[in-house]
Design an enzyme around this catalytic site. Structure first.
Site: not given
Length: 503
Positions: A56, A162, A180
């Site tokens: 991520c 994240h 995201d």
């Protein structure tokens, strides 16, 4: 036998609002009308899904780097230069990131290495109100983007830590749009800014540090134009330690009385693999992509490199380094990186092998590659300055390909009469200017242990970035930042203090 698997997750709402829902679309339209979605358009143009479950951070950074149109300076695939997660490996091995993810501090390190301007804040270094100001700043322009490091649990989502870029802001509702990068799991969604702050204000268990956010923007000029530090070779740890720790102690312990003595102290104990640590950046292209001419883009990049090289060679420090290395009593003349004359064809052969490796999409060593039929030549077009080009044919036992290395040159008087090592007299980047650039990049406190006040002031005059031309100043400050970050990586302190001194 059946295999367990997941197809996406249902987005917990509230607290989040799906970007594609009716309410999400309404928030989007209102934010556009209020001018707080300006950063969205470039980000969405380069929106990507992380290619590994723990990528991520890498996906967020490569997305932002591409949105800012940062040139990585090396090929991704084919002839295209483009940031990809696989290219972001200067601060942490990819295999380790793949297994454990990446920390906030090391992602900041990666951003610096990529050549962007980074302002990073943990929540204990900022406030909610300051965060709101930064969100507003990045949402009302397209030259700054914000990456947030947060804990998913605050939003009732599955998972823990994240990273994702922030795509916009709705001032009326005080909500931020998270783009995201785990698109296989959750879609883009709006969240209350206060809740996002709470999600960032969680401790990362692996570092015992708070999470936070970073603002990433383009530098004033492109850094790392001609020189770069490399941690690809395992010797970088020893070299970084020598430059940052040992040199200041040596200068403090030795009774140096003049510039030559200072240079002798610095160069005498250079680690044997020093040449693997600092390199000049060469541009490689397939011969079929270029032919006998250069594109305007190639000419522009080469021209900038040549200007940096010229500025290095016009410094007073360069003249002192040249005089020292050419002196009959220099103890360092035979060290490969310190010699005045580097063999351009041999350097280019090595670069061609590295280029072939990158173009083949391989990240291991260049073993198995061999460059044959090296040829140094000049391209002359329409009365313009001749361009030095080294051509080579690289073979790997299976296939072969022709590659060109575009060489920056600062000397106008050149002999371009054919092939072979003796057919060129160009002032291409060599040991003299590489060493000069590195000396300029050493932190100012390196020299503070010199006891002779007159000599200390002379040294400060020679190495001060304040007196350098703007382009060279940016290059030096970029190298200094790299040195500082590499030292912290070597000490495993990259996740502590985020701001490095530059002057």
């Amino acid at each position: 036998m059946a295999m367990a698997g997941f197809y996406r997750r249902i987005l917990p709402s509230p607290p989040a609002i799906d970007f594609a829902s009716a309410e999400g679309k309404q928030l989007f339209m209102e934010a556009i009308q209020n001018g707080t979605m300006e950063g969205f358009y470039r980000l969405i143009s380069y929106f990507q899904t992380q290619s590994e479950p723990a990528y991520c951070g890498l996906a967020s950074l490569s997305m932002v780097l591409n949105a800012l149109a940062i040139d990585p300076g090396r090929k991704w695939k084919g002839s295209w230069r483009w940031f990809d997660e696989s290219m972001l490996d200067c601060c942490e091995p990819l295999e380790q990131v793949k297994a454990k993810g990446i920390s906030f501090g090391k992602l900041v390190c990666l951003a610096h290495c990529a050549g962007v301007k980074v302002q990073a804040y943990r929540t204990n270094q900022s406030t909610l109100d300051d965060f709101r100001v930064h969100i507003m700043r990045c949402s009302t322009s397209d030259d700054c983007h914000l990456i947030s490091s947060y804990h998913r649990g605050t939003f009732k989502q599955t998972g823990t830590g994240h990273f994702s870029p922030i795509g916009g802001y709705h001032a009326g509702k005080d909500m931020a749009l998270i783009l995201d990068v785990a698109r296989f799991k959750y879609p883009p969604h709006w969240v209350p800014l206060t809740l996002l702050w709470e999600a960032m204000d969680r401790t990362d268990e692996t570092t015992s540090q708070r999470r936070g956010f970073m603002l990433i923007s383009r530098p004033h000029t492109e850094p790392g134009l001609l020189y770069t530090l490399s941690c690809k070779h395992e010797s970088w740890v020893g070299v970084a330690k020598y430059l940052m720790d040992d040199v200041p102690l040596l200068l403090k312990s030795e009774n140096v009385k003049d510039i030559n003595k200072v240079l002798r102290v610095v160069f005498l104990s250079l680690p044997s693999n020093f040449g693997d640590f600092i390199k000049w950046v060469a541009e490689v292209r397939r011969q079929e992509d270029g032919g006998q001419s250069l594109s305007q883009e190639e000419k522009g990049r080469l021209s900038v490199k040549e200007e940096v090289l010229k500025q290095v060679q016009e410094t007073g420090l360069f003249k002192r380094v040249v005089a020292f290395l050419s002196s009959s009593n220099s103890c360092c003349r035979n060290a490969p990186i310190l010699g005045q004359e580097d063999d351009l064809p041999d350097i280019a052969a090595s670069v061609c092998c590295q280029g072939a490796q990158i173009l083949a999409g391989k990240s291991s060593s260049v073993e198995g590659y061999c460059c044959k039929e090296k040829c140094v030549k000049c391209l002359k077009t329409n009365g313009e300055k001749p361009i030095t080009l080294v051509s080579g044919t690289v073979v790997d036992g299976i296939s072969e390909q022709g590659l060109d290395v575009l060489v920056p040159s600062s000397q106008t008087k050149m002999n371009c009469c054919g092939c072979g090592p003796s057919s060129h007299i160009g002032m291409y980047p060599a040991g003299n200017d590489v060493l000069t650039a590195l000396l300029l990049a050493l932190p100012p406190e390196t020299w503070s242990g010199i006891k002779d006040e007159k000599l200390l002031q002379e040294i400060y005059t020679l190495v001060s970035a304040e007196y350098l031309p703007v382009m060279l100043q940016e290059e030096v400050l970029h190298l200094r930042r790299q040195l500082y970050l590499l030292k912290r990586c070597q000490e495993n302190r990259v996740d502590e203090d985020l701001d490095a001194p530059l002057s």
